[in-house]
Structures are given as C-alpha cells and as structure tokens.
Design a protein around this motif. Structure first.
Motif, PDB file in Angstrom:
ATOM      1  N   GLN A  42       0.844  -1.191   0.000  1.00  0.00           N
ATOM      2  CA  GLN A  42       0.000   0.000   0.000  1.00  0.00           C
ATOM      3  C   GLN A  42       0.879   1.241   0.000  1.00  0.00           C
ATOM      4  O   GLN A  42       1.887   1.296   0.707  1.00  0.00           O
ATOM      5  N   ASP A  44       0.355   5.545   0.322  1.00  0.00           N
ATOM      6  CA  ASP A  44      -0.620   6.573   0.684  1.00  0.00           C
ATOM      7  C   ASP A  44      -0.117   7.962   0.295  1.00  0.00           C
ATOM      8  O   ASP A  44       1.092   8.227   0.278  1.00  0.00           O
ATOM      9  N   ARG A  73       2.879   2.688   2.851  1.00  0.00           N
ATOM     10  CA  ARG A  73       2.157   2.446   4.111  1.00  0.00           C
ATOM     11  C   ARG A  73       2.416   1.044   4.645  1.00  0.00           C
ATOM     12  O   ARG A  73       2.667   0.859   5.827  1.00  0.00           O
ATOM     13  N   ARG A  74       2.303   0.057   3.785  1.00  0.00           N
ATOM     14  CA  ARG A  74       2.541  -1.328   4.193  1.00  0.00           C
ATOM     15  C   ARG A  74       3.281  -2.070   3.087  1.00  0.00           C
ATOM     16  O   ARG A  74       3.099  -1.794   1.902  1.00  0.00           O
ATOM     17  N   ASP A  97       7.109  -1.467   8.130  1.00  0.00           N
ATOM     18  CA  ASP A  97       7.097  -1.112   9.548  1.00  0.00           C
ATOM     19  C   ASP A  97       8.106  -1.910  10.362  1.00  0.00           C
ATOM     20  O   ASP A  97       8.244  -1.692  11.570  1.00  0.00           O
ATOM     21  N   SER A 142      -7.986   5.289   6.757  1.00  0.00           N
ATOM     22  CA  SER A 142      -7.630   5.203   8.169  1.00  0.00           C
ATOM     23  C   SER A 142      -8.700   4.421   8.908  1.00  0.00           C
ATOM     24  O   SER A 142      -9.894   4.639   8.696  1.00  0.00           O
ATOM     25  N   ASP A 229      -3.041   7.864   8.977  1.00  0.00           N
ATOM     26  CA  ASP A 229      -2.218   6.877   9.665  1.00  0.00           C
ATOM     27  C   ASP A 229      -0.755   7.251   9.824  1.00  0.00           C
ATOM     28  O   ASP A 229      -0.122   6.884  10.804  1.00  0.00           O
ATOM     29  N   MET A 230      -0.174   7.957   8.866  1.00  0.00           N
ATOM     30  CA  MET A 230       1.271   8.196   8.897  1.00  0.00           C
ATOM     31  C   MET A 230       1.665   9.516   9.546  1.00  0.00           C
ATOM     32  O   MET A 230       2.835   9.848   9.613  1.00  0.00           O
ATOM     33  N   ARG A 383      -5.014   6.202  -1.649  1.00  0.00           N
ATOM     34  CA  ARG A 383      -4.227   4.984  -1.443  1.00  0.00           C
ATOM     35  C   ARG A 383      -4.278   4.137  -2.698  1.00  0.00           C
ATOM     36  O   ARG A 383      -5.322   3.931  -3.311  1.00  0.00           O
TER      37      ARG A 383
END
Length: 388
Positions: A42, A44, A73-74, A97, A142, A229-230, A383
C-alpha cells in the motif's frame, strides 16, 4: 522510507499494470504442509488543509512546512501452511514497519475451522471488528480512532475458539508483541458474537468484546491521530509522560453490522478504564464510529468467523465500486487528565479492479478540542494497493 513523488508514481503505475495474480500463490508441499505466499503493498498520499499544526512534517520534531505526506504504508509478506493433518500456520512480516504480523500455529479440533487452539502472535479477540477484518479490505484509508487508539493489537499468546457459521466465543491469554521494543503488558481478552440473520446478501451481526491487561511499567499513553495513519503528530494526547501510576487497563467493546444486498451499516463503541493507585484518580475514555457502505456495482458481502468478507468484482474489467460515509468520535478527557476530543466525518470512494488492485480516495473533516485549544484540519487522502 520516504519516497519521492516521481518514484511513488512509477511504483503505483507498475502495480496497476501488473497482470492479475491468484491469491495465496502455491509454493510447494513441505513436510506435509501445503505452503503458499501472500503479499500486500500500500502507498498513501495525504494533502492537508491544516489549521495550527504542521501535519505534513516528516516527524514530530522535523517540521518541514509541507502540506502533504506521501509514503509506502505497508509492505506485508506472508507465508501460510495447511497441514499436516488439522494444523495450519502463518508467518507474516511487514517490511515497511519492520515488525512481525501474524506468526502462529492453529490446531483445528476435529478438523472444524470454528473450533481450534492457536498459539503464537495473532490479533486479540478484544480488538475491534474492523481490526479483525482483512486489512486489504478496509472500508476507509484510516481505521477508526478507537481501533488505532484504544484497541489491543497483535500479541503473543494462547487462544481458544468455539462456534459455528453463526456464532462464536473466543478467549485468549497474551503477553508482549513479538517484535522487540513494541507493545508490552500481559493480560486476557475475550469476544463473543452472534449472527441471528446469516444468508446470502442478508446479515445481522452483534458482538461484545473485553480486554484486561497490565500497563507494564505503571504508565500508559492514549492518543489519536487525525484520521491519517502516517501523521507523526497527535493533537489528542494524554501526554508524553502518559497516565502515571497506572496499574491495569481494561477495554469493553460493542459491535454491530447489518448487510442488506449492496448496503452495509457498521458501528462500534469502546470504553477504556485505567486503574491508578496512590492519589491519582482512575481514568475513563471512550469513542465510537458509525459507517455506511454502498456497492454501487451491486455486489454484497460474505461472513466468516464473525467478520465481513469483501467479494471479488462481478465484472473484473469494470471492478467493484463502493461509496462510503463514516462518523467517528473519541474522548480522552476525564477529570484532571485533558487528553482532548476529536470528531471526524469521512467520505470515500473505493475501486477494486480485477482481483489484485484497489484504489481509495477519502476526504476527511476533523474537529479537535483540547481544553481551550482547537485544531480542525481537512485532509484529502489517496491509497494505491496491490495484493496477491
């Protein structure tokens, strides 16, 4: 990892142009276990109409004055195994992450998928309904503020589940998170759910969950991002020193979902209590969300293990189109602890194209209050997602 705008654009175009792949790509049969591979990527982009805070900063201390953020993001990589016998296992890692995801072994008692023992790291039953649902099928970019701020994420523990297609009861004992320097504090968690209506295109789900855990270090910090989220900065925050003299934290959650053909209505409420010792008063915070989704291309949702499942598009070339609206609120102010309050409205559109690609576009209006201070950003979020 911060991506430049051109690099991010090229990466997303490459993902979009990639040929359709099958979910759970088979690898081999090893020691009687059918091993497969899954992935989720992902990226964003957030554009802020900021009020008083530089939400586009690279970190809480590195203020750059930008009114946007763009980043991966991921980047989830997951190995799964079925067998030998009634055993299933999973090993997941998020390369973005730098943390382990689900990493556990499950034993299906009598071969029943709804009756099992599980050991390792997994999402706790006391997490929210949307947290227990598949990440790749999030309704909004989110997750809700209660999911991100109050719910207990993955932990290492032991879980027992019993039920059938229409009901289930789950209980677990857990300790720390598997990845070092992450969440700590042992406790227990339980969830029960019931679907009195469960047929094709018609679902009514009701659930309740509870978690009780040690704060580990006698301090706990509760805070909420402004539905992005970030973002490194939180306006709603009980403070850098957290809630001191905190002995235990418990969370009670209520959940409901109704599906009628292409429409889904979903809502959850959570209240959290922090038990404190000495001269400190106990703390209570709460929050909830209510959301509605419409599959304008006509598809409906499925139901499995007490969570909704999103189908593939009826016409892969046109894709599955969704419109969504959500109201979200959280209150982390109680007595002498002024953590703040946040209300938000999110409007979104989702496009699932073929079987591996998803695009999301959200507009979020946020209102935050903390004592005499206010901060009310508006955020445009996008996204791009590729999964297999």
């Amino acid at each position: 990892m911060k991506l430049t705008r051109s690099t991010l654009t090229l990466a997303l175009l490459a993902a979009a142009a990639a040929p359709a792949a099958q979910a759970e790509i088979p690898i081999d049969v090893i020691a009687g276990s059918e091993v497969s591979f899954e992935g989720l990527v992902q990226a964003d982009f957030y554009k802020f109409d900021s009020d008083t805070i530089d939400y586009g900063a690279d970190s809480a201390t590195d203020l750059d004055g930008d009114d946007y953020l763009q980043e991966l993001r991921r980047a989830e990589l997951v190995l799964k195994g079925k067998g030998p016998g009634n055993i299933e296992w999973v090993l997941g890692y998020d390369a973005k992450d730098d943390k382990f995801l689900d990493a556990n072994i499950k034993y299906k008692i009598g071969g029943n998928a709804n009756h099992f023992l599980q050991i390792g790291q997994f999402k706790q039953p006391g997490a929210t309904l949307e947290e227990l649902s598949s990440t790749k099928n999030n309704d909004f970019i989110s997750k809700s503020s209660i999911t991100n701020s109050i719910g207990t994420p993955r932990r290492v523990g032991l879980q027992y589940n019993i039920g059938d297609a229409n009901w289930g009861v789950t209980a677990s004992f857990f300790g720390r998170e598997l990845t070092r320097n992450r969440e700590h504090g042992g406790g227990y968690s339980a969830r029960g759910y019931w679907a009195p209506i469960n047929s094709a295109g018609s679902i009514l789900h009701l659930g309740i969950n509870y978690t009780d855990k040690d704060t580990d270090g006698d301090v706990i910090r509760l805070r909420a991002r402004p539905m992005a989220d970030m973002v490194p900065t939180r306006f709603v925050d009980t403070g850098s020193s957290g809630l001191r003299a905190a002995d235990r934290n418990n969370v009670l959650g209520l959940e409901a979902m109704w599906v009628n053909g292409p429409f889904k209505l979903q809502g959850e409420y959570m209240t959290t209590d922090v038990k404190r010792y000495g001269n400190f008063e106990d703390f209570t915070g709460d929050g909830y969300y209510v959301s509605g989704l419409w599959n304008i291309t006509g598809e409906t949702w499925g139901y499995k293990a007490g969570v909704p499942t999103t189908p593939l598009p009826d016409d892969p070339t046109k894709g599955l189109w969704q419109l969504g609206l959500r109201y979200d609120t959280i209150d982390l102010t109680d007595g002498a602890v002024v953590g703040g309050e946040m209300d938000s409205i999110t409007a979104g559109v989702n496009w699932y194209w073929r079987s591996n690609f998803k695009f999301m576009l959200n507009y979020v209006a946020v209102k935050q209050e903390k004592g005499a201070l206010n901060d009310d950003p508006n955020i445009l979020e996008a996204r791009m997602q590729f999964y297999w």
